[in-house]
Scaffold this active site. Structure first.
Site, PDB file in Angstrom:
ATOM      1  N   GLU A 172     -65.256 117.328 -14.376  1.00 30.72           N
ATOM      2  CA  GLU A 172     -64.025 116.603 -14.070  1.00 30.72           C
ATOM      3  C   GLU A 172     -64.213 115.187 -14.593  1.00 30.72           C
ATOM      4  OE1 GLU A 172     -61.462 118.077 -13.145  1.00 30.72           O
ATOM      5  OE2 GLU A 172     -62.350 119.980 -12.545  1.00 30.72           O
ATOM      6  N   CYS A 182     -59.482 107.916 -11.989  1.00 29.13           N
ATOM      7  CA  CYS A 182     -59.350 108.713 -13.211  1.00 29.13           C
ATOM      8  C   CYS A 182     -57.913 109.105 -13.490  1.00 29.13           C
ATOM      9  CB  CYS A 182     -60.227 109.958 -13.117  1.00 29.13           C
ATOM     10  SG  CYS A 182     -59.828 111.034 -11.718  1.00 29.13           S
TER      11      CYS A 182
END
Length: 501
Positions: A229, A263
């Site tokens: 991720e 993110c």
């Protein structure tokens, strides 16, 4: 709270993971997995519940630790994101585990003919989870919940950058878990690269693409499957149909979540050229209204450390030196940016061009670049020619322009508000290309940490082995000819349908 059993079988669970090396912890968990076999639904649900309790019971201490680690971070954000923010998915895992772990029966027609098929959803064994510093608990506890739901044991390594928060979790974890179930790995055990070398059954990593590539390389040496991720430069596209005021407000707010250190934060925005001035003015107005003070404001998140502070300042200075225009919100002449407080004021850049470092590097801070466009094709071409982002923001109607953007670009997700796909556990979360591989949350997370194990039984009078092994009889040849005729006929039909379209 259910007290776990420690490795000796006594209750209390006071054996700390720091009394063993990483390799020893892996061996302990693997031995326990083999000894106890696949856990039933009640055991999995209990583990997820204890994972939730570990966070909820120590929420205040965790929030204090996060404030110390960051230097300045809103307490409400820490509670909402790193504690309450985990509960949606953990609750969903508890509710779904009984259904998800049941065998899936397929090919019922073939079953009636004597060929029975089903899929088992078996745990992998021991899962390693490496977390980042920006949300050090949410991004380790949520995948840990998925791993527990799938029936695995967990080695968890929160970020060493948020050392105080990791210490709190490591200290309290033995009161909830035996190290046979969950072991918290700290910097005392070694570095992240050492953790990536463990021969776990699956490795889950959240962090930057650069570190992710290194983690995947180390794991690959042991053929350990990985879920990555990662991040990336998330674009936002403001359509001609958008409400400019609402678009500017949302994107201004989204850029400042956790000081821009998320993110999912937008990194750059494409705005219709005719609305550029209006959009940037409204964004600056929003930031000005939200931040009457920054320097001493405890709700203004500091950049995590000096290294990242210097990196972000360097990106801004490089862009300005090469011709970009900079606008910043600096209340009342405060001494900003401040290296002492590691606070960078909200910064808007225009006139950014190829060759500036900020066009390539993920900012991960309170800086937003805005580009004008005359035709949507310009935005699509730019986005498509760069590495695939973790998410993409669309501000406008669900119209033909949106379909053009979605069809001609790639991203982990497309959303119109910050982290919208995380407010529920039904949607998968993950990147594509440079922004990651694999996904989790909800049923997707359960599948990530499970092995779909095929089971097939035949009660047909003819053995497939006999048909496939020599000597080949006339009967076998007739069967082969019949198959070829059948597949040729079906393929001809498919070609005919394709020509009609």
């Amino acid at each position: 709270m259910t007290k776990p059993a420690d490795v000796t079988g006594t209750t209390g669970g006071h054996v700390s993971s720091e009394t063993h090396s990483m390799t020893e912890l892996l061996e302990i968990q693997r031995a326990a997995f083999l000894r106890d076999g696949i856990p039933d639904a009640a055991t999995r649900i209990d583990r997820i519940t204890r994972l939730s309790s570990l966070l909820l019971d120590h929420a205040d201490e965790i929030a204090d630790a996060l404030t110390i680690d960051f230097g300045s971070r809103p307490r409400d954000l820490s509670i909402a994101a790193d504690i309450a923010g985990c509960m949606v998915d953990l609750t969903h895992q508890r509710r779904g585990v009984r259904e998800w772990m049941a065998d899936t029966v397929s090919a019922r027609v073939q079953g009636a003919l004597g060929f029975k098929q089903r899929v088992r959803h078996d745990p992998l064994g021991v899962v390693g989870i490496m977390g980042p510093w920006n949300f050090p608990l949410q991004l380790t506890f949520v995948p840990a919940g998925s791993a527990f739901a799938a029936g695995n044991r967990v080695l968890m390594r929160p970020s060493s950058i948020t050392a105080r928060t990791t210490e709190v979790i490591a200290r309290h974890a033995p009161d909830y878990f035996s190290i046979e179930e969950l072991a918290v790995i700290t910097s005392k055990h070694g570095g992240g690269s050492d953790f990536a070398k463990l021969k776990v059954d699956h490795l889950f990593f959240t962090g930057s693409p650069e570190v992710g590539a290194s983690v995947a390389q180390e794991a690959g040496k042991n053929l350990v499957p990985v879920t990555l991720e990662l991040g990336g430069k998330n674009p936002a596209v403001v359509d001609v149909s958008a409400d400019i005021d609402k678009a500017a407000t949302m994107l201004a707010d989204a850029r400042m979540v956790n000081g821009g250190q998320v993110c999912l934060c937008p990194d750059y925005v494409f705005v219709p050229e005719a609305r550029l001035g209006e959009f940037t003015d409204k964004m600056m107005a929003r930031w000005t209204a939200n931040f009457a003070t920054i320097y001493d404001n405890p709700e203004y998140t500091s950049t995590i450390n000096q290294k990242n502070y210097d990196r972000i300042i360097g990106l801004i200075d490089d862009a300005v030196s090469l011709g970009a225009d900079k606008r910043q919100v600096i209340p009342g002449g405060e001494p900003l940016p401040s290296a002492e407080r590691r606070k960078i004021p909200p910064t808007l850049l225009t006139g950014v061009k190829s060759g500036m470092k900020i066009t390539e590097d993920e900012v991960f801070g309170p800086v937003l670049t805005v580009y004008p466009y005359r035709d949507l094709t310009e935005a699509i071409s730019y986005i498509a020619s760069h590495p695939h982002p973790l998410t993409m923001y669309w501000r406008g109607d669900d119209n033909d322009n949106f379909v053009r953007l979605a069809d001609n670009t790639r991203s982990g997700s497309i959303i119109n508000d910050f982290a919208l796909h995380m407010f529920g556990a039904e949607l998968p979360f993950g990147g594509v290309g440079r922004s990651g591989m694999g996904a989790y949350h909800g049923k997707t997370g359960f599948d990530t940490f499970s092995h779909a194990r095929a089971v097939a039984f035949s009660t047909m009078p003819v053995s497939i082995a006999e048909m496939m092994a020599p000597p080949f009889t006339n009967r076998d040849k007739r069967m082969t000819n019949l198959q070829m005729k059948l597949w040729t006929k079906l393929n001809a039909r498919a070609q005919k349908k394709a020509r009609k379209r």
